[in-house]
Design an enzyme around this catalytic site. Structure first.
Site, short mmCIF file in Angstrom:
data_model
loop_
_atom_site.label_atom_id
_atom_site.label_comp_id
_atom_site.label_asym_id
_atom_site.label_seq_id
_atom_site.Cartn_x
_atom_site.Cartn_y
_atom_site.Cartn_z
N GLU A 136 10.70 3.25 -12.37
CA GLU A 136 9.54 3.94 -11.83
C GLU A 136 9.83 5.44 -11.87
O GLU A 136 10.78 5.91 -11.26
CB GLU A 136 9.26 3.52 -10.37
CG GLU A 136 8.42 2.28 -10.25
CD GLU A 136 7.98 2.03 -8.83
OE1 GLU A 136 8.28 2.85 -7.92
OE2 GLU A 136 7.34 1.00 -8.60
N ASP A 159 4.64 8.52 1.04
CA ASP A 159 6.09 8.69 1.00
C ASP A 159 6.63 9.27 2.30
O ASP A 159 6.00 10.12 2.93
CB ASP A 159 6.48 9.60 -0.16
CG ASP A 159 6.34 8.91 -1.50
OD1 ASP A 159 7.14 7.99 -1.76
OD2 ASP A 159 5.42 9.26 -2.27
N TYR A 190 3.04 -4.99 -6.63
CA TYR A 190 4.01 -4.29 -5.80
C TYR A 190 3.67 -4.60 -4.34
O TYR A 190 2.68 -4.13 -3.82
CB TYR A 190 3.91 -2.78 -6.07
CG TYR A 190 4.99 -1.92 -5.45
CD1 TYR A 190 5.35 -2.04 -4.10
CD2 TYR A 190 5.65 -0.96 -6.21
CE1 TYR A 190 6.32 -1.23 -3.55
CE2 TYR A 190 6.62 -0.13 -5.67
CZ TYR A 190 6.96 -0.27 -4.34
OH TYR A 190 7.91 0.53 -3.78
#
Length: 281
Positions: free
Chosen positions: A51, A62, A176
Protein backbone atom coordinates in the site's frame (compact mmCIF):
# COMPACT_ATOMS: atom_id res chain seq x y z
CA UNK A 1 -2.60 -1.21 -17.70
CA UNK A 2 -3.10 -3.36 -14.62
CA UNK A 3 -2.78 -7.07 -15.35
CA UNK A 4 -4.81 -8.60 -12.53
CA UNK A 5 -1.79 -8.80 -10.24
CA UNK A 6 -3.88 -8.56 -7.06
CA UNK A 7 -6.18 -11.46 -7.92
CA UNK A 8 -3.23 -13.51 -9.16
CA UNK A 9 -1.30 -12.90 -5.95
CA UNK A 10 -4.20 -14.03 -3.76
CA UNK A 11 -4.65 -17.18 -5.88
CA UNK A 12 -0.95 -17.93 -5.49
CA UNK A 13 -1.07 -17.42 -1.72
CA UNK A 14 -4.22 -19.51 -1.34
CA UNK A 15 -2.50 -22.38 -3.13
CA UNK A 16 0.35 -22.12 -0.60
CA UNK A 17 -1.99 -21.69 2.38
CA UNK A 18 -0.53 -18.28 3.17
CA UNK A 19 -2.08 -14.99 4.18
CA UNK A 20 -0.85 -11.87 2.38
CA UNK A 21 1.28 -9.35 4.21
CA UNK A 22 0.51 -5.81 3.01
CA UNK A 23 2.81 -3.14 4.46
CA UNK A 24 2.06 0.55 4.05
CA UNK A 25 4.40 3.44 3.40
CA UNK A 26 3.60 7.04 2.52
CA UNK A 27 5.23 8.19 -0.70
CA UNK A 28 8.03 10.62 0.11
CA UNK A 29 8.43 9.50 3.71
CA UNK A 30 11.09 10.56 4.50
CA UNK A 31 12.02 11.20 0.83
CA UNK A 32 11.25 9.65 -2.54
CA UNK A 33 14.50 7.70 -2.86
CA UNK A 34 13.97 6.18 0.58
CA UNK A 35 10.39 5.21 -0.32
CA UNK A 36 11.64 3.34 -3.35
CA UNK A 37 14.28 1.55 -1.26
CA UNK A 38 11.70 0.72 1.42
CA UNK A 39 9.33 -0.83 -1.11
CA UNK A 40 12.16 -2.98 -2.48
CA UNK A 41 13.03 -4.04 1.07
CA UNK A 42 9.39 -4.87 1.84
CA UNK A 43 9.31 -7.25 -1.10
CA UNK A 44 12.68 -8.79 -0.24
CA UNK A 45 11.47 -9.45 3.31
CA UNK A 46 8.31 -11.22 2.18
CA UNK A 47 5.63 -8.60 1.56
CA UNK A 48 3.01 -9.77 -0.93
CA UNK A 49 1.32 -6.47 -1.85
CA UNK A 50 2.25 -2.86 -1.07
CA UNK A 51 0.00 0.00 0.00
CA UNK A 52 1.56 3.24 -1.16
CA UNK A 53 0.09 6.23 0.61
CA UNK A 54 -0.57 9.39 -1.39
CA UNK A 55 0.24 12.26 1.00
CA UNK A 56 -2.68 14.49 1.93
CA UNK A 57 -2.93 17.49 4.24
CA UNK A 58 -6.03 16.26 6.09
CA UNK A 59 -5.77 12.47 6.46
CA UNK A 60 -8.88 12.08 8.61
CA UNK A 61 -8.78 8.29 8.91
CA UNK A 62 -5.21 8.30 10.15
CA UNK A 63 -3.87 8.55 13.65
CA UNK A 64 -0.85 10.60 14.75
CA UNK A 65 1.87 8.30 13.37
CA UNK A 66 0.47 8.25 9.83
CA UNK A 67 -0.53 11.91 10.01
CA UNK A 68 3.11 12.79 10.59
CA UNK A 69 4.08 10.45 7.73
CA UNK A 70 1.71 12.32 5.41
CA UNK A 71 3.27 15.61 6.51
CA UNK A 72 6.77 14.33 5.83
CA UNK A 73 5.67 13.09 2.41
CA UNK A 74 4.17 16.45 1.52
CA UNK A 75 7.33 18.16 2.74
CA UNK A 76 9.34 15.95 0.37
CA UNK A 77 7.19 17.04 -2.57
CA UNK A 78 5.28 13.78 -2.98
CA UNK A 79 2.20 14.94 -4.89
CA UNK A 80 -0.16 12.52 -6.62
CA UNK A 81 1.71 13.08 -9.90
CA UNK A 82 5.05 12.48 -8.18
CA UNK A 83 3.69 9.29 -6.61
CA UNK A 84 2.63 7.98 -10.02
CA UNK A 85 6.10 8.76 -11.36
CA UNK A 86 7.56 6.80 -8.46
CA UNK A 87 5.34 3.82 -9.29
CA UNK A 88 6.42 3.98 -12.93
CA UNK A 89 10.05 3.87 -11.86
CA UNK A 90 9.45 0.99 -9.44
CA UNK A 91 7.72 -1.02 -12.16
CA UNK A 92 11.09 -1.34 -13.87
CA UNK A 93 12.20 -3.41 -10.87
CA UNK A 94 9.18 -5.27 -9.51
CA UNK A 95 5.87 -6.90 -10.35
CA UNK A 96 4.56 -6.79 -6.78
CA UNK A 97 0.93 -5.55 -6.66
CA UNK A 98 0.75 -1.87 -5.73
CA UNK A 99 -2.32 -0.19 -4.23
CA UNK A 100 -2.59 3.59 -3.95
CA UNK A 101 -4.07 4.43 -0.54
CA UNK A 102 -5.35 7.94 -0.11
CA UNK A 103 -8.13 10.50 -0.03
CA UNK A 104 -10.48 11.75 -2.70
CA UNK A 105 -9.53 15.43 -2.75
CA UNK A 106 -6.24 14.99 -4.67
CA UNK A 107 -7.94 12.57 -7.07
CA UNK A 108 -10.84 14.97 -7.67
CA UNK A 109 -8.44 17.79 -8.48
CA UNK A 110 -6.31 15.56 -10.68
CA UNK A 111 -9.40 14.26 -12.51
CA UNK A 112 -10.79 10.74 -12.20
CA UNK A 113 -10.44 9.79 -15.87
CA UNK A 114 -6.93 11.17 -16.06
CA UNK A 115 -5.92 9.58 -12.76
CA UNK A 116 -7.10 6.11 -13.74
CA UNK A 117 -5.43 6.28 -17.14
CA UNK A 118 -2.16 7.55 -15.68
CA UNK A 119 -2.26 5.09 -12.75
CA UNK A 120 -2.81 2.11 -15.03
CA UNK A 121 -0.05 3.30 -17.35
CA UNK A 122 2.34 3.69 -14.40
CA UNK A 123 1.60 0.20 -13.11
CA UNK A 124 -0.81 0.78 -10.24
CA UNK A 125 -3.07 -2.22 -9.55
CA UNK A 126 -5.71 -0.83 -7.21
CA UNK A 127 -7.10 2.25 -5.52
CA UNK A 128 -8.26 2.53 -1.92
CA UNK A 129 -9.87 5.93 -1.37
CA UNK A 130 -10.63 6.15 2.33
CA UNK A 131 -13.26 8.88 2.24
CA UNK A 132 -15.13 7.86 -0.93
CA UNK A 133 -18.05 5.51 -0.18
CA UNK A 134 -19.23 3.29 -3.05
CA UNK A 135 -22.54 5.16 -3.21
CA UNK A 136 -20.65 8.25 -4.42
CA UNK A 137 -17.85 6.57 -6.34
CA UNK A 138 -19.34 6.26 -9.85
CA UNK A 139 -17.13 9.05 -11.21
CA UNK A 140 -14.06 7.06 -10.18
CA UNK A 141 -15.43 3.53 -10.54
CA UNK A 142 -16.25 3.79 -14.25
CA UNK A 143 -12.77 4.81 -15.45
CA UNK A 144 -11.11 2.52 -12.89
CA UNK A 145 -12.93 -0.48 -14.29
CA UNK A 146 -12.21 0.53 -17.87
CA UNK A 147 -8.51 0.71 -17.00
CA UNK A 148 -8.45 -2.58 -15.12
CA UNK A 149 -7.84 -1.03 -11.70
CA UNK A 150 -9.28 -2.68 -8.61
CA UNK A 151 -11.35 -0.50 -6.27
CA UNK A 152 -10.87 -1.60 -2.68
CA UNK A 153 -13.34 -0.55 0.00
CA UNK A 154 -13.23 -0.36 3.78
CA UNK A 155 -15.69 -2.09 6.07
CA UNK A 156 -15.84 -1.47 9.82
CA UNK A 157 -17.00 -3.38 12.92
CA UNK A 158 -20.07 -1.13 12.92
CA UNK A 159 -21.05 -1.91 9.30
CA UNK A 160 -24.43 -3.72 9.21
CA UNK A 161 -24.57 -6.94 7.18
CA UNK A 162 -26.92 -5.48 4.57
CA UNK A 163 -24.64 -2.50 4.10
CA UNK A 164 -21.67 -4.87 3.76
CA UNK A 165 -23.53 -6.78 1.04
CA UNK A 166 -24.01 -3.55 -0.90
CA UNK A 167 -20.39 -2.43 -0.51
CA UNK A 168 -18.81 -5.73 -1.58
CA UNK A 169 -20.84 -5.74 -4.78
CA UNK A 170 -18.92 -2.63 -5.86
CA UNK A 171 -15.50 -3.85 -4.69
CA UNK A 172 -12.75 -5.79 -6.39
CA UNK A 173 -9.28 -6.94 -5.44
CA UNK A 174 -9.96 -7.49 -1.75
CA UNK A 175 -12.01 -6.12 1.12
CA UNK A 176 -10.19 -4.07 3.75
CA UNK A 177 -11.75 -4.78 7.15
CA UNK A 178 -10.94 -2.14 9.76
CA UNK A 179 -10.27 -4.06 12.96
CA UNK A 180 -11.20 -1.24 15.35
CA UNK A 181 -13.50 1.75 15.48
CA UNK A 182 -11.27 4.78 15.21
CA UNK A 183 -8.24 5.94 13.28
CA UNK A 184 -5.10 4.10 12.27
CA UNK A 185 -2.51 3.47 14.96
CA UNK A 186 -0.60 0.71 16.68
CA UNK A 187 -2.57 -0.99 19.46
CA UNK A 188 -1.47 -3.19 22.35
CA UNK A 189 -4.57 -5.35 22.00
CA UNK A 190 -6.79 -6.46 19.15
CA UNK A 191 -10.56 -6.92 19.62
CA UNK A 192 -11.55 -10.33 20.95
CA UNK A 193 -14.40 -10.60 18.43
CA UNK A 194 -12.24 -9.84 15.38
CA UNK A 195 -12.37 -13.39 14.00
CA UNK A 196 -16.15 -13.46 14.42
CA UNK A 197 -16.51 -10.28 12.37
CA UNK A 198 -14.26 -11.58 9.60
CA UNK A 199 -16.19 -14.86 9.48
CA UNK A 200 -19.44 -12.93 9.16
CA UNK A 201 -17.98 -10.84 6.35
CA UNK A 202 -16.90 -13.98 4.50
CA UNK A 203 -20.57 -15.00 4.34
CA UNK A 204 -21.35 -12.04 2.05
CA UNK A 205 -18.34 -12.03 -0.29
CA UNK A 206 -15.95 -14.34 -2.09
CA UNK A 207 -13.31 -11.61 -2.25
CA UNK A 208 -10.25 -11.98 -0.02
CA UNK A 209 -10.63 -10.22 3.33
CA UNK A 210 -7.69 -8.24 4.67
CA UNK A 211 -7.52 -6.82 8.19
CA UNK A 212 -5.80 -3.58 9.14
CA UNK A 213 -5.67 -0.76 11.71
CA UNK A 214 -3.89 -1.57 14.95
CA UNK A 215 -1.61 -4.45 13.95
CA UNK A 216 1.87 -3.62 15.13
CA UNK A 217 3.73 -6.80 16.16
CA UNK A 218 4.63 -10.14 14.62
CA UNK A 219 2.44 -11.87 17.19
CA UNK A 220 -0.57 -9.78 16.25
CA UNK A 221 0.09 -10.36 12.55
CA UNK A 222 0.16 -14.12 13.16
CA UNK A 223 -3.01 -13.95 15.22
CA UNK A 224 -4.88 -12.25 12.40
CA UNK A 225 -3.33 -14.44 9.68
CA UNK A 226 -5.00 -17.49 11.23
CA UNK A 227 -8.42 -16.41 9.95
CA UNK A 228 -7.91 -13.63 7.39
CA UNK A 229 -6.60 -13.55 3.84
CA UNK A 230 -4.33 -10.56 4.45
CA UNK A 231 -2.74 -8.50 7.19
CA UNK A 232 -2.23 -4.77 6.61
CA UNK A 233 0.43 -2.95 8.65
CA UNK A 234 0.89 0.80 8.58
CA UNK A 235 1.42 2.88 11.71
CA UNK A 236 4.06 0.60 13.21
CA UNK A 237 6.11 1.06 10.05
CA UNK A 238 5.50 4.82 9.96
CA UNK A 239 6.85 5.03 13.51
CA UNK A 240 10.00 3.15 12.47
CA UNK A 241 10.49 5.46 9.50
CA UNK A 242 10.08 8.44 11.81
CA UNK A 243 12.57 7.11 14.34
CA UNK A 244 15.16 6.19 11.72
CA UNK A 245 14.57 8.85 9.05
CA UNK A 246 18.12 10.17 9.26
CA UNK A 247 19.76 6.85 10.06
CA UNK A 248 21.57 4.50 7.67
CA UNK A 249 19.53 1.77 9.41
CA UNK A 250 16.22 3.12 8.06
CA UNK A 251 15.59 0.51 5.38
CA UNK A 252 16.88 -2.32 7.54
CA UNK A 253 14.66 -1.35 10.47
CA UNK A 254 11.41 -1.50 8.50
CA UNK A 255 12.55 -4.63 6.71
CA UNK A 256 13.18 -6.46 9.96
CA UNK A 257 9.63 -5.81 11.18
CA UNK A 258 8.12 -6.93 7.88
CA UNK A 259 10.30 -10.03 7.84
CA UNK A 260 9.39 -11.01 11.38
CA UNK A 261 5.69 -10.54 10.62
CA UNK A 262 5.80 -12.67 7.48
CA UNK A 263 7.70 -15.43 9.26
CA UNK A 264 5.17 -15.48 12.10
CA UNK A 265 2.27 -15.50 9.64
CA UNK A 266 3.71 -18.46 7.77
CA UNK A 267 4.37 -20.32 11.00
CA UNK A 268 0.82 -19.98 12.28
CA UNK A 269 -0.59 -21.25 8.99
CA UNK A 270 1.76 -24.24 9.25
CA UNK A 271 0.47 -25.11 12.71
CA UNK A 272 3.29 -23.48 14.68
CA UNK A 273 1.61 -20.51 16.35
CA UNK A 274 3.69 -18.08 18.39
CA UNK A 275 2.67 -17.33 21.93
CA UNK A 276 -0.87 -15.99 21.76
CA UNK A 277 -1.01 -12.24 22.39
CA UNK A 278 -3.41 -10.82 24.90
CA UNK A 279 -6.82 -9.63 23.73
CA UNK A 280 -9.36 -7.14 24.92
CA UNK A 281 -11.96 -8.62 27.18
Amino acid sequence: MAKGRIAAKFRELRARNEAALIPFVVAGDPDMDSTRAIVREFETRGADLIELGVPFSDPMADGPANQRAHARGLGAGASLAATLSLVSEMRKETEIPLVLFGYYNPIFHYGCDRLCADAARAGVDGLLVVDLPPDEAAELRTPARSQGLDLIYLLAPTTPVERARKVVRSASGFIYYVSVTGVTGARTHLPSDLEEHVTRLRSVTSLPVGVGFGISTAEQAAQVARFSDAVVVGSALSLLVEANAKSPELVKSVGELVGSMKSAMKAVRNGNPPDAPSQDA
